[in-house]
Scaffold this motif. Structure first.
Motif, mmCIF file in Angstrom:
data_model
loop_
_atom_site.group_PDB
_atom_site.id
_atom_site.type_symbol
_atom_site.label_atom_id
_atom_site.label_comp_id
_atom_site.label_asym_id
_atom_site.label_seq_id
_atom_site.Cartn_x
_atom_site.Cartn_y
_atom_site.Cartn_z
ATOM 1 N N ALA A 1 18.060 29.838 6.175
ATOM 2 C CA ALA A 1 18.033 30.020 4.721
ATOM 3 C C ALA A 1 16.767 30.739 4.271
ATOM 4 C CB ALA A 1 18.141 28.669 4.024
ATOM 5 N N ILE A 2 15.621 30.357 4.811
ATOM 6 C CA ILE A 2 14.377 31.007 4.407
ATOM 7 C C ILE A 2 14.379 32.473 4.844
ATOM 8 C CG2 ILE A 2 11.860 30.934 4.571
ATOM 9 C CD1 ILE A 2 13.328 28.596 3.075
ATOM 10 N N LEU A 3 14.922 32.756 6.016
ATOM 11 C CA LEU A 3 14.997 34.133 6.495
ATOM 12 C C LEU A 3 15.824 35.008 5.561
ATOM 13 C CD1 LEU A 3 14.464 36.237 8.739
ATOM 14 C CD2 LEU A 3 16.503 35.368 9.899
ATOM 15 N N THR A 4 16.892 34.462 5.000
ATOM 16 C CA THR A 4 17.814 35.261 4.180
ATOM 17 C C THR A 4 17.615 35.047 2.683
ATOM 18 O OG1 THR A 4 19.472 33.501 4.432
ATOM 19 C CG2 THR A 4 19.582 35.362 5.970
ATOM 20 N N LEU A 5 16.616 34.254 2.283
ATOM 21 C CA LEU A 5 16.358 34.016 0.861
ATOM 22 C C LEU A 5 16.104 35.334 0.139
ATOM 23 C CD1 LEU A 5 15.780 31.675 -1.237
ATOM 24 C CD2 LEU A 5 13.362 32.139 -0.790
ATOM 25 N N GLY A 6 16.876 35.588 -0.904
ATOM 26 C CA GLY A 6 16.728 36.834 -1.645
ATOM 27 C C GLY A 6 17.400 38.024 -0.996
ATOM 28 N N HIS A 7 18.004 37.825 0.167
ATOM 29 C CA HIS A 7 18.703 38.901 0.886
ATOM 30 C C HIS A 7 20.084 38.422 1.317
ATOM 31 C CE1 HIS A 7 15.188 41.598 1.175
ATOM 32 N NE2 HIS A 7 14.490 40.479 1.280
ATOM 33 N N PRO A 8 20.900 37.935 0.391
ATOM 34 C CA PRO A 8 22.211 37.395 0.768
ATOM 35 C C PRO A 8 23.122 38.429 1.400
ATOM 36 C CG PRO A 8 22.073 37.700 -1.617
ATOM 37 C CD PRO A 8 20.692 37.899 -1.076
ATOM 38 N N GLU A 9 22.864 39.710 1.134
ATOM 39 C CA GLU A 9 23.698 40.764 1.711
ATOM 40 C C GLU A 9 23.557 40.844 3.227
ATOM 41 O OE1 GLU A 9 19.700 42.647 0.762
ATOM 42 O OE2 GLU A 9 21.037 41.157 -0.151
ATOM 43 N N HIS A 10 22.516 40.225 3.780
ATOM 44 C CA HIS A 10 22.310 40.244 5.234
ATOM 45 C C HIS A 10 22.620 38.899 5.882
ATOM 46 C CE1 HIS A 10 20.728 44.286 5.374
ATOM 47 N NE2 HIS A 10 19.884 44.010 4.413
ATOM 48 N N LEU A 11 23.128 37.943 5.099
ATOM 49 C CA LEU A 11 23.448 36.636 5.671
ATOM 50 C C LEU A 11 24.480 36.756 6.790
ATOM 51 C CD1 LEU A 11 23.248 33.564 5.737
ATOM 52 C CD2 LEU A 11 24.915 33.481 3.857
ATOM 53 N N ALA A 12 25.519 37.559 6.587
ATOM 54 C CA ALA A 12 26.564 37.699 7.610
ATOM 55 C C ALA A 12 25.996 38.277 8.904
ATOM 56 C CB ALA A 12 27.697 38.584 7.084
ATOM 57 N N ASP A 13 25.048 39.227 8.793
ATOM 58 C CA ASP A 13 24.427 39.802 9.990
ATOM 59 C C ASP A 13 23.651 38.736 10.761
ATOM 60 O OD1 ASP A 13 25.310 42.399 9.299
ATOM 61 O OD2 ASP A 13 23.546 42.701 8.023
ATOM 62 N N VAL A 14 22.877 37.933 10.033
ATOM 63 C CA VAL A 14 22.069 36.896 10.668
ATOM 64 C C VAL A 14 22.960 35.843 11.325
ATOM 65 C CG1 VAL A 14 20.445 35.005 10.225
ATOM 66 C CG2 VAL A 14 20.067 37.254 9.192
ATOM 67 N N VAL A 15 23.995 35.424 10.617
ATOM 68 C CA VAL A 15 24.914 34.415 11.150
ATOM 69 C C VAL A 15 25.625 34.934 12.404
ATOM 70 C CG1 VAL A 15 27.045 33.156 10.672
ATOM 71 C CG2 VAL A 15 25.222 33.200 8.974
ATOM 72 N N ALA A 16 26.032 36.205 12.374
ATOM 73 C CA ALA A 16 26.695 36.792 13.546
ATOM 74 C C ALA A 16 25.754 36.803 14.749
ATOM 75 C CB ALA A 16 27.175 38.205 13.227
ATOM 76 N N GLY A 17 24.479 37.132 14.517
ATOM 77 C CA GLY A 17 23.515 37.140 15.613
ATOM 78 C C GLY A 17 23.199 35.739 16.113
ATOM 79 N N TYR A 18 23.177 34.787 15.200
ATOM 80 C CA TYR A 18 22.859 33.396 15.555
ATOM 81 C C TYR A 18 23.996 32.769 16.346
ATOM 82 C CZ TYR A 18 21.076 28.634 14.902
ATOM 83 O OH TYR A 18 20.595 27.361 15.098
ATOM 84 N N GLY A 19 25.238 33.036 15.917
ATOM 85 C CA GLY A 19 26.407 32.510 16.607
ATOM 86 C C GLY A 19 26.743 31.101 16.177
ATOM 87 N N GLY A 20 27.995 30.722 16.406
ATOM 88 C CA GLY A 20 28.447 29.378 16.066
ATOM 89 C C GLY A 20 29.125 29.325 14.715
ATOM 90 N N ASP A 21 29.699 28.194 14.425
ATOM 91 C CA ASP A 21 30.412 27.973 13.180
ATOM 92 C C ASP A 21 29.466 27.282 12.202
ATOM 93 O OD1 ASP A 21 32.288 27.691 11.215
ATOM 94 O OD2 ASP A 21 33.379 26.046 12.177
ATOM 95 N N LEU A 22 28.871 28.037 11.302
ATOM 96 C CA LEU A 22 27.841 27.511 10.421
ATOM 97 C C LEU A 22 28.406 27.218 9.032
ATOM 98 C CD1 LEU A 22 24.900 29.935 11.321
ATOM 99 C CD2 LEU A 22 25.581 27.805 12.437
#
Length: 246
Positions: A184-205
């Motif tokens: 959340a802190i990594l993507t705070l203010g950058h919600p447009e990149h949340l999907a990229d971060v989640v894809a790199g992190y992996g798993g069902d979040l």
């Protein structure tokens, strides 16, 4: 080496200066510096090299590349770089945890309640804005299985060169905590990149938990920012994050 001294950040708690390729971190609280040095030694991801330490100063080598982004500014980094950041966070979370604890669920809840009370009592934000985001923050306030967290994984603390992560700075808040907090802190203010971060992190979040941490972090940071000379009302920063949830 450059003879110019750049003030990277300075407030009542600590200051960071840059001289050429060396960062000088000055902190009166040596416990924070102890945590930073030990966490960097334990982390299985790139961190700055410790050049020397003479309290209250810690000297670190500069990381190559540039910050992944800044709060309040569009990020010029690629989707692949954001995905690489997500994969890097996963590697950290999968590592053995440090021996010291992080903030507990009860501490997070108490802190949130205190800050919301302060925001309302001092007319800092409209009641509707505080109340709605306090409701959203509830999604984050659930039991979690602790992992090794950075604890302050702001986008400006992650450095990239092209699509590659070159390192992560500012480890003084590291400890045991909720994995979703780091994301959340990594993507705070950058919600447009949340999907990229989640894809790199992996798993069902659970993305509602991440959004809950966006609200919680913003609500609890505003007083500190104001008292230390920062402006959470700047475009794209904490207050705008809260407004986006209405």
């Amino acid at each position: 080496m450059s003879d110019q001294v750049e003030v990277v950040v300075a407030h009542h708690d600590c200051a960071t200066l840059r001289v050429g390729e060396v960062f000088l971190k000055i902190d009166a609280d040596q416990n924070r510096t102890d945590v930073e040095v030990e966490a960097m030694a334990m982390a299985p991801i790139p961190t700055p090299q410790v050049l020397w330490r003479k309290p209250p100063v810690l000297a670190l080598a500069a990381l190559p590349g540039t910050a992944l982004g800044r709060l309040g500014e569009p990020s010029s980094a690629s989707s692949a770089a954001w995905g690489a950041a997500g994969a890097m966070v996963r590697k950290l979370h999968d590592a053995p945890m440090p021996p010291w604890p992080g903030a507990s669920l009860d501490e997070r809840t108490t802190d949130l309640d205190h800050e919301c009370t302060w925001l309302l009592a001092n007319d800092v934000l409209p009641a509707e804005l505080v109340t709605r985001n306090r409701e959203i923050a509830e999604a984050a306030l659930r039991p979690w299985t602790p992992v090794f967290v950075h604890g302050d994984l702001q986008v400006a603390h992650v450095f990239v060169d092209g699509d590659q992560i070159t390192g992560v700075v500012d480890w003084s808040e590291a400890g045991r905590g909720d994995a979703m907090f780091d994301l959340a802190i990594l993507t705070l203010g950058h919600p447009e990149h949340l999907a990229d971060v989640v894809a790199g992190y992996g798993g069902d979040l659970d993305l509602d938990v991440i959004r809950g941490w966006w609200s919680l972090r913003s609500l609890t940071a505003i007083r500190w920012l104001i008292e230390h000379g920062f402006d959470p009302f700047e475009p794209g920063c904490e207050v705008d994050v809260l407004r986006s949830h209405l």
